[in-house]
Design a protein around this motif. Structure first.
Motif, short mmCIF file in Angstrom:
data_model
loop_
_atom_site.label_atom_id
_atom_site.label_comp_id
_atom_site.label_asym_id
_atom_site.label_seq_id
_atom_site.Cartn_x
_atom_site.Cartn_y
_atom_site.Cartn_z
N LEU A 80 0.83 -1.20 0.00
CA LEU A 80 0.00 0.00 0.00
C LEU A 80 0.87 1.26 0.00
O LEU A 80 0.64 2.19 -0.78
CB LEU A 80 -0.93 0.01 1.22
CG LEU A 80 -2.17 -0.87 1.16
CD1 LEU A 80 -2.85 -0.90 2.51
CD2 LEU A 80 -3.13 -0.38 0.09
N VAL A 95 1.74 5.11 7.28
CA VAL A 95 0.82 3.97 7.37
C VAL A 95 1.12 3.16 8.63
O VAL A 95 2.24 3.14 9.13
CB VAL A 95 0.95 3.05 6.13
CG1 VAL A 95 0.57 3.81 4.86
CG2 VAL A 95 2.36 2.49 6.00
N ASN A 97 -0.85 -0.27 11.32
CA ASN A 97 -1.95 -1.19 11.55
C ASN A 97 -2.20 -1.30 13.05
O ASN A 97 -1.25 -1.35 13.84
CB ASN A 97 -1.63 -2.57 10.97
CG ASN A 97 -2.85 -3.46 10.91
OD1 ASN A 97 -3.36 -3.92 11.93
ND2 ASN A 97 -3.35 -3.72 9.71
N TYR A 113 -7.47 -2.47 11.98
CA TYR A 113 -7.56 -1.46 10.94
C TYR A 113 -6.17 -1.18 10.35
O TYR A 113 -5.20 -1.05 11.09
CB TYR A 113 -8.08 -0.14 11.50
CG TYR A 113 -9.47 -0.19 12.09
CD1 TYR A 113 -10.41 -1.12 11.66
CD2 TYR A 113 -9.85 0.74 13.06
CE1 TYR A 113 -11.68 -1.15 12.20
CE2 TYR A 113 -11.13 0.72 13.60
CZ TYR A 113 -12.04 -0.23 13.18
OH TYR A 113 -13.30 -0.25 13.71
N THR A 114 -6.13 -1.07 9.04
CA THR A 114 -4.96 -0.51 8.38
C THR A 114 -5.24 0.99 8.24
O THR A 114 -6.26 1.37 7.66
CB THR A 114 -4.74 -1.13 6.98
OG1 THR A 114 -4.35 -2.50 7.14
CG2 THR A 114 -3.63 -0.38 6.23
N ASN A 134 -8.74 -2.51 -3.64
CA ASN A 134 -8.96 -2.97 -2.27
C ASN A 134 -10.42 -2.80 -1.86
O ASN A 134 -11.09 -1.83 -2.26
CB ASN A 134 -8.08 -2.17 -1.30
CG ASN A 134 -6.60 -2.40 -1.54
OD1 ASN A 134 -6.01 -3.34 -1.05
ND2 ASN A 134 -6.00 -1.51 -2.33
N VAL A 137 -12.58 0.01 2.12
CA VAL A 137 -11.77 1.21 2.33
C VAL A 137 -12.72 2.36 2.70
O VAL A 137 -13.72 2.59 2.00
CB VAL A 137 -10.97 1.58 1.07
CG1 VAL A 137 -10.10 2.82 1.32
CG2 VAL A 137 -10.11 0.41 0.63
N GLU A 156 -10.75 -7.15 8.22
CA GLU A 156 -9.71 -6.22 7.78
C GLU A 156 -10.34 -4.99 7.11
O GLU A 156 -11.10 -5.12 6.15
CB GLU A 156 -8.75 -6.90 6.80
CG GLU A 156 -7.88 -7.97 7.44
CD GLU A 156 -6.87 -7.42 8.42
OE1 GLU A 156 -6.54 -6.21 8.33
OE2 GLU A 156 -6.39 -8.18 9.27
N THR A 158 -9.50 -0.84 5.83
CA THR A 158 -8.52 0.21 5.56
C THR A 158 -9.19 1.57 5.73
O THR A 158 -10.25 1.82 5.15
CB THR A 158 -7.95 0.10 4.13
OG1 THR A 158 -7.29 -1.16 3.99
CG2 THR A 158 -6.95 1.22 3.86
#
Length: 246
Positions: A80, A95, A97, A113-114, A134, A137, A156, A158
């Motif tokens: 990413l 970035v 996580n 969460y990313t 993705n 998001v 998961e 983002t």
């Protein structure tokens, strides 16, 4: 063994816990007279990044036996970040996580969460680029979105959000990530986003300060940027952490 700065510096701290930058520089010059002031500054920066010395407050150094926050960067996170950096090379982005907080918690959240933080003017551009390949998001989700969609059984997610100017960040394997100081402040302020951590804030702080070298002055500076200085100082005082002066 060859005499190096790395194996000589610990001897300076045998009878004292902290040394000013000026005094430390003078001690190094005594043992290594051929080094310029600029070279010493570079060495100190490298030793700090390597975790050999700590910089608890401006102009002061110490030896620490605590770890430097250096979380594992997953392949997905690298992918990413590299995509964003390649497509938008001049945009400031970091970035991380929320899995990175798991070893500081008693109970493990079922959802992680990313987090992609970018400068405000570029948020929508990044959102459009990331959603191309993705799922799940979300762009600056409010409380209603968090409860209605993100709090479902999606494991998961983002999330793209604003990166506060002058927020403390660092580089890990060429990937820009938030410092632990920034993360600890964010989980206090962004209560809806970090709901899973709210019931364990004291435990997270206690675990973090026990395990890692943390600069509370850096936390205060960032908290001021987010207009939450009083809340952060209150939590630090409640947990009996020494607040370093800015």
């Amino acid at each position: 063994m060859t005499k190096t700065i790395e194996n000589t510096i610990p001897s300076y701290f045998k009878s004292i816990n902290q040394i000013s930058r000026e005094k430390l520089g003078n001690l190094i010059k005594e043992d290594f007279p051929g080094l310029s002031e600029g070279t010493i500054t570079v060495y100190l920066s490298k030793l700090k990044k390597a975790g050999i010395i700590n910089n608890p407050e401006r102009g002061v150094y110490s030896i620490t036996d605590k770890q430097i926050f250096n979380p594992e960067i997953s392949q997905n996170l690298k992918k990413l970040y590299n995509k964003i950096h390649k497509d938008f090379p001049f945009i400031d982005v970091c970035v991380w996580n929320t899995k990175w907080l798991n070893d500081l918690m008693r109970h493990q959240p079922f959802k992680n969460y990313t987090i992609i933080e970018v400068e405000k003017e570029a948020e929508e551009q990044i959102f459009n680029a990331i959603t191309e390949g993705n799922k799940n998001v979300y762009f600056n989700p409010n409380e209603e979105i968090l409860e209605r969609y993100i709090s479902s059984n999606i494991e998961e997610v983002t999330i793209i959000k604003n990166l506060v100017t002058e927020a403390p960040t660092s580089k890990n394997n060429k990937i820009k990530i938030p410092t632990l100081e920034k993360i600890l402040v964010d989980i206090i302020i962004d209560k809806e986003l970090f709901e899973a951590q709210q019931g364990e804030l004291d435990f997270i702080y206690q675990s973090a300060f026990k395990k890692y070298a943390i600069n509370t002055a850096k936390m205060k500076r960032y908290a001021i940027r987010r207009n939450k200085k009083c809340e952060i100082e209150k939590l630090l005082i409640q947990n009996k952490f020494k607040i370093q002066q800015i």
